[in-house]
Design a protein around this motif. Structure first.
Motif, mmCIF file in Angstrom:
data_model
loop_
_atom_site.group_PDB
_atom_site.id
_atom_site.type_symbol
_atom_site.label_atom_id
_atom_site.label_comp_id
_atom_site.label_asym_id
_atom_site.label_seq_id
_atom_site.Cartn_x
_atom_site.Cartn_y
_atom_site.Cartn_z
ATOM 1 N N TRP A 120 61.078 -25.460 -6.630
ATOM 2 C CA TRP A 120 59.726 -25.595 -7.310
ATOM 3 C C TRP A 120 59.921 -26.855 -8.197
ATOM 4 C CZ3 TRP A 120 54.765 -24.284 -6.750
ATOM 5 C CH2 TRP A 120 54.523 -23.680 -5.852
ATOM 6 N N ALA A 123 59.452 -30.000 -6.816
ATOM 7 C CA ALA A 123 57.936 -30.007 -6.278
ATOM 8 C C ALA A 123 56.950 -30.273 -7.652
ATOM 9 C CB ALA A 123 57.495 -29.022 -5.565
ATOM 10 N N SER A 142 57.452 -34.841 -0.829
ATOM 11 C CA SER A 142 58.238 -34.295 0.315
ATOM 12 C C SER A 142 59.406 -35.024 0.822
ATOM 13 C CB SER A 142 57.350 -33.949 1.538
ATOM 14 O OG SER A 142 56.826 -35.196 2.178
ATOM 15 N N TYR A 163 57.144 -31.316 4.226
ATOM 16 C CA TYR A 163 55.494 -31.186 3.665
ATOM 17 C C TYR A 163 54.792 -29.960 4.344
ATOM 18 C CZ TYR A 163 51.168 -32.366 1.935
ATOM 19 O OH TYR A 163 50.033 -32.347 1.343
ATOM 20 N N TRP A 165 56.115 -27.141 5.318
ATOM 21 C CA TRP A 165 56.754 -26.113 4.299
ATOM 22 C C TRP A 165 56.121 -25.936 3.099
ATOM 23 C CZ3 TRP A 165 60.507 -26.779 0.270
ATOM 24 C CH2 TRP A 165 61.063 -25.599 -0.277
ATOM 25 N N MET A 166 56.026 -26.953 2.317
ATOM 26 C CA MET A 166 55.352 -27.049 0.916
ATOM 27 C C MET A 166 53.957 -26.536 1.062
ATOM 28 S SD MET A 166 56.815 -30.873 -0.396
ATOM 29 C CE MET A 166 55.702 -30.657 -1.863
ATOM 30 N N MET A 171 53.150 -24.825 -2.507
ATOM 31 C CA MET A 171 53.405 -25.965 -3.103
ATOM 32 C C MET A 171 52.307 -26.996 -3.352
ATOM 33 S SD MET A 171 57.534 -26.610 -2.499
ATOM 34 C CE MET A 171 58.628 -25.090 -2.876
#
Length: 185
Positions: A120, A123, A142, A163, A165-166, A171
């Motif tokens: 995090w 991010a 990413s 990305y 996954w984010m 995120m």
């Protein structure tokens, strides 16, 4: 009765709709769950998320409910067992990458590093809300996170996978502008 408007990718499959409605884009701060989702995204490489999602329970069974400590202890016999498990994607490189990632996760934990705080932090600490119209395959964030994960030894964590996954773990909010979940997450 008014039908819910969802993101286009989630329509027409009850499993995908349920995932979209309850999970996709919801910020996840639990380290173990973040790791599980990163591993599943890695298994998706070259496949569809639908394929992975429909096998998620098989993955959870095969990988000890994605308990990093248990997966880190897997050895050659476990790799062979997993290669014979029709409930998962039987790709040796992805199986070995998951075991290696569990060892990395556990090493971070042993060193006092919290996986959730670390990713995090990379991010920016808070979810990024995009317009939901122009959804990129990857972003500078990413790309940087991919580079940081690779530097730690993670595999199947290219910028496009990262990305996705984010998006999955909240995120990034890329719900479509008219999607009922956009404002909720």
């Amino acid at each position: 009765m008014t039908e819910l408007v969802r993101c286009g990718w989630a329509q027409g499959d009850p499993v995908m709709e349920a995932y979209h409605d309850a999970e996709w884009g919801v910020p996840v701060r639990d380290s173990r769950m973040l790791w599980e989702m990163l591993m599943l995204e890695g298994f998706q490489a070259g496949l569809s998320w639908r394929t992975i999602l429909h096998r998620r329970e098989g993955f959870r069974r095969a990988f000890a409910k994605f308990d990093p400590a248990q997966v880190a202890a897997f050895g050659a016999e476990d790799v062979e067992r997993l290669m014979g498990d029709a409930g998962i994607i039987r790709a040796r490189a992805k199986i070995e990458a998951t075991i290696g990632a569990a060892r990395i996760y556990c090493a971070m934990e042993a060193a006092g590093e919290n996986f959730s705080d670390w990713v995090w932090g990379l991010a920016g600490g808070v979810p990024q809300v995009n317009d939901g119209v122009h959804v990129p395959a990857s972003t500078p964030v990413s790309e940087a996170m991919s580079k940081a994960l690779k530097a730690r030894g993670f595999k199947f964590v290219g910028p496009v996978i990262v990305y996705a996954w984010m998006q999955a773990v909240g995120m990034v909010n890329d719900h479509a502008p008219d999607c009922f979940r956009r404002g909720e997450v």
